[in-house]
Design a protein around this motif. Sequence first.
Motif, PDB file in Angstrom:
ATOM      1  N   CYS A 169     -90.038  -7.897  51.867  1.00 44.49           N
ATOM      2  CA  CYS A 169     -89.044  -8.522  50.990  1.00 44.49           C
ATOM      3  C   CYS A 169     -88.440  -9.757  51.643  1.00 44.49           C
ATOM      4  CB  CYS A 169     -87.937  -7.522  50.657  1.00 44.49           C
ATOM      5  SG  CYS A 169     -88.432  -6.159  49.575  1.00 44.49           S
ATOM      6  N   LEU A 170     -88.081  -9.664  52.931  1.00 45.97           N
ATOM      7  CA  LEU A 170     -87.433 -10.794  53.576  1.00 45.97           C
ATOM      8  C   LEU A 170     -88.415 -11.928  53.857  1.00 45.97           C
ATOM      9  CD1 LEU A 170     -84.683 -11.732  54.381  1.00 45.97           C
ATOM     10  CD2 LEU A 170     -85.051 -10.811  56.677  1.00 45.97           C
ATOM     11  N   LEU A 171     -89.650 -11.594  54.198  1.00 46.97           N
ATOM     12  CA  LEU A 171     -90.651 -12.657  54.374  1.00 46.97           C
ATOM     13  C   LEU A 171     -90.887 -13.406  53.072  1.00 46.97           C
ATOM     14  CD1 LEU A 171     -93.426 -11.132  56.678  1.00 46.97           C
ATOM     15  CD2 LEU A 171     -91.830 -12.981  57.222  1.00 46.97           C
ATOM     16  N   GLY A 172     -90.943 -12.670  51.973  1.00 45.60           N
ATOM     17  CA  GLY A 172     -91.114 -13.330  50.677  1.00 45.60           C
ATOM     18  C   GLY A 172     -89.959 -14.248  50.352  1.00 45.60           C
ATOM     19  N   ALA A 173     -88.736 -13.784  50.623  1.00 41.62           N
ATOM     20  CA  ALA A 173     -87.564 -14.615  50.363  1.00 41.62           C
ATOM     21  C   ALA A 173     -87.564 -15.854  51.250  1.00 41.62           C
ATOM     22  CB  ALA A 173     -86.292 -13.798  50.596  1.00 41.62           C
ATOM     23  N   ALA A 174     -87.904 -15.671  52.530  1.00 41.98           N
ATOM     24  CA  ALA A 174     -87.945 -16.825  53.437  1.00 41.98           C
ATOM     25  C   ALA A 174     -88.962 -17.857  52.969  1.00 41.98           C
ATOM     26  CB  ALA A 174     -88.281 -16.351  54.854  1.00 41.98           C
TER      27      ALA A 174
ATOM     28  N   GLY B  75     -89.488 -26.297  58.082  1.00 47.97           N
ATOM     29  CA  GLY B  75     -88.047 -26.262  58.321  1.00 47.97           C
ATOM     30  C   GLY B  75     -87.543 -25.020  59.010  1.00 47.97           C
ATOM     31  N   MET B  76     -88.456 -24.177  59.505  1.00 48.13           N
ATOM     32  CA  MET B  76     -88.054 -22.922  60.125  1.00 48.13           C
ATOM     33  C   MET B  76     -88.139 -23.041  61.646  1.00 48.13           C
ATOM     34  SD  MET B  76     -87.077 -19.825  59.047  1.00 48.13           S
ATOM     35  CE  MET B  76     -87.891 -19.455  57.476  1.00 48.13           C
ATOM     36  N   THR B  77     -87.045 -22.689  62.333  1.00 45.94           N
ATOM     37  CA  THR B  77     -87.044 -22.632  63.795  1.00 45.94           C
ATOM     38  C   THR B  77     -86.986 -21.173  64.221  1.00 45.94           C
ATOM     39  OG1 THR B  77     -84.628 -22.850  63.879  1.00 45.94           O
ATOM     40  CG2 THR B  77     -85.937 -24.867  64.025  1.00 45.94           C
ATOM     41  N   LEU B  78     -87.737 -20.834  65.259  1.00 49.68           N
ATOM     42  CA  LEU B  78     -87.869 -19.436  65.670  1.00 49.68           C
ATOM     43  C   LEU B  78     -87.370 -19.229  67.089  1.00 49.68           C
ATOM     44  CD1 LEU B  78     -91.479 -18.471  64.455  1.00 49.68           C
ATOM     45  CD2 LEU B  78     -89.322 -18.256  63.225  1.00 49.68           C
ATOM     46  N   ARG B  79     -86.749 -18.091  67.285  1.00 47.43           N
ATOM     47  CA  ARG B  79     -86.426 -17.588  68.616  1.00 47.43           C
ATOM     48  C   ARG B  79     -86.963 -16.173  68.696  1.00 47.43           C
ATOM     49  NH1 ARG B  79     -80.536 -15.777  70.519  1.00 47.43           N
ATOM     50  NH2 ARG B  79     -81.067 -14.988  72.595  1.00 47.43           N
ATOM     51  N   THR B  80     -87.935 -15.946  69.539  1.00 40.53           N
ATOM     52  CA  THR B  80     -88.569 -14.635  69.651  1.00 40.53           C
ATOM     53  C   THR B  80     -88.098 -13.923  70.914  1.00 40.53           C
ATOM     54  OG1 THR B  80     -90.480 -15.588  70.783  1.00 40.53           O
ATOM     55  CG2 THR B  80     -90.599 -15.428  68.379  1.00 40.53           C
TER      56      THR B  80
ATOM     57  N   GLU C  73     -95.985 -15.259  63.202  1.00 42.21           N
ATOM     58  CA  GLU C  73     -97.094 -16.082  62.719  1.00 42.21           C
ATOM     59  C   GLU C  73     -96.821 -16.563  61.289  1.00 42.21           C
ATOM     60  OE1 GLU C  73    -101.949 -15.763  62.023  1.00 42.21           O
ATOM     61  OE2 GLU C  73    -100.778 -13.973  62.489  1.00 42.21           O
ATOM     62  N   TRP C  74     -96.346 -15.659  60.451  1.00 45.42           N
ATOM     63  CA  TRP C  74     -96.022 -16.018  59.059  1.00 45.42           C
ATOM     64  C   TRP C  74     -94.899 -17.051  59.028  1.00 45.42           C
ATOM     65  CZ3 TRP C  74     -97.291 -13.010  54.282  1.00 45.42           C
ATOM     66  CH2 TRP C  74     -96.643 -13.493  53.156  1.00 45.42           C
ATOM     67  N   LEU C  75     -93.797 -16.762  59.740  1.00 44.41           N
ATOM     68  CA  LEU C  75     -92.643 -17.659  59.725  1.00 44.41           C
ATOM     69  C   LEU C  75     -92.985 -19.030  60.292  1.00 44.41           C
ATOM     70  CD1 LEU C  75     -89.910 -15.153  60.957  1.00 44.41           C
ATOM     71  CD2 LEU C  75     -90.163 -16.045  58.629  1.00 44.41           C
TER      72      LEU C  75
END
Length: 400
Positions: free
Chosen positions: A113-118, A50-55, A43-45
């Motif tokens: 940490c990684l969500l913040g960086a993304a 510009g972000m593509t997701l594969r879940t 949901e955040w991503l």
Amino acid sequence: MHQDFPESRLQQLLPELIAFRRDLHAHPETAFQERRTAAKIAEWLGRLPGMTLRTGVAETGIVATLAADKPGPCLAFRTDMDALPMEDRCGQPHASTHPGVAHACGHDGHVACLLGAATLMAAEPERLAGPVRFLFQPAEEGGGGARVMIEQGALEDPRPVAIFGLHGWPSLPAGTVGLRSGPVMASTDNIDLTVHGRGAHAAYPNRGVDPIVAAAHIVTALQTVVSRHRDPLEPAVVTIGSFHAGTARNIIPDTAELHGTLRTLSEKQRRASRAAIRQVVEQTAAAFGARAELQLEEGYPVNVNDPGIKAYVERVAVEQLGRERVVDGIPVSMGGEDFAYYVQQVPGCFWRLGVAPADGSPGVESLHNACFDFNDEAIGTGVRVHCGVAWSWTRKGQLC
């Protein structure tokens, strides 16, 4: 602090990251069960441009790619998502609401940490040298989720030229990071042993073969795998952590079961130790008239930092944090990490993020302790280094 880092944007984002981290802490999920966790992350991503997701990768994992069509080298960043099957006694308002499950290894903080960086990278895609891959991985705690992620294409299309990961570390103060080249964490092989004897009345041991006596001698003899079979310059650990046999005081049982672990820092020593364990176990059992049924299950490989990639991360960290906050040559850990599977495929660096109180006061327990709670003061440091690594990488892979 690097003058080009968007510090004001990070400060605005931190309260949201802290709230997200604490929500994950309150709702921990174990290996391959991280469904709520993955849904919150997706949901955040999904809100980031510009972000593509594969879940659904490796059941609950997420492969997210920023600027997927941008020409240039692809970098990958990985975080783990799973919790441990243990009670949470951190005593905080955000303590686990799931009995018997706890984020006692800090994976909730790693995710933050990684969500913040993304989020910061997505706001400034022009600073990237190429696509950036974010791996939100299930089942680090013994499930080998990294291997499954790789098998299902997490490192393909495009293939990263380097991969990076972090782990919160209670022996380092918040605001600092620690690095080392070469082996950084150990291989983890499982020892499962059944010693077969012959049951008898305890008053007549001569009429049976006592597997307890044989197993006890095996435990003692296994200590020579490290003290006598191993090259003194090659670290190794052999531990038997479980020994079960018998049902009553006056019965010699038919079998005894032992379970343990082997840790090494090189594939050469790993092979040699496995061979020595088998020799010691089988021959010691035979000396007592018993039979040993040994299974050596291969666990995580040695986690090895590429020297050049580690040097690059160190330079970035010094630029972002200052020399005094970057600790080089930290001790190797005999703990294991399935990040090792990624660096078997592409060069990478796995670094440690300090989570102890910055003022030196007590407050952060050791990893896998029921009272452990990730220190929110460390999140900003993790974000800064992640972003710096991505933004400083040029098309030639050199520090800007």
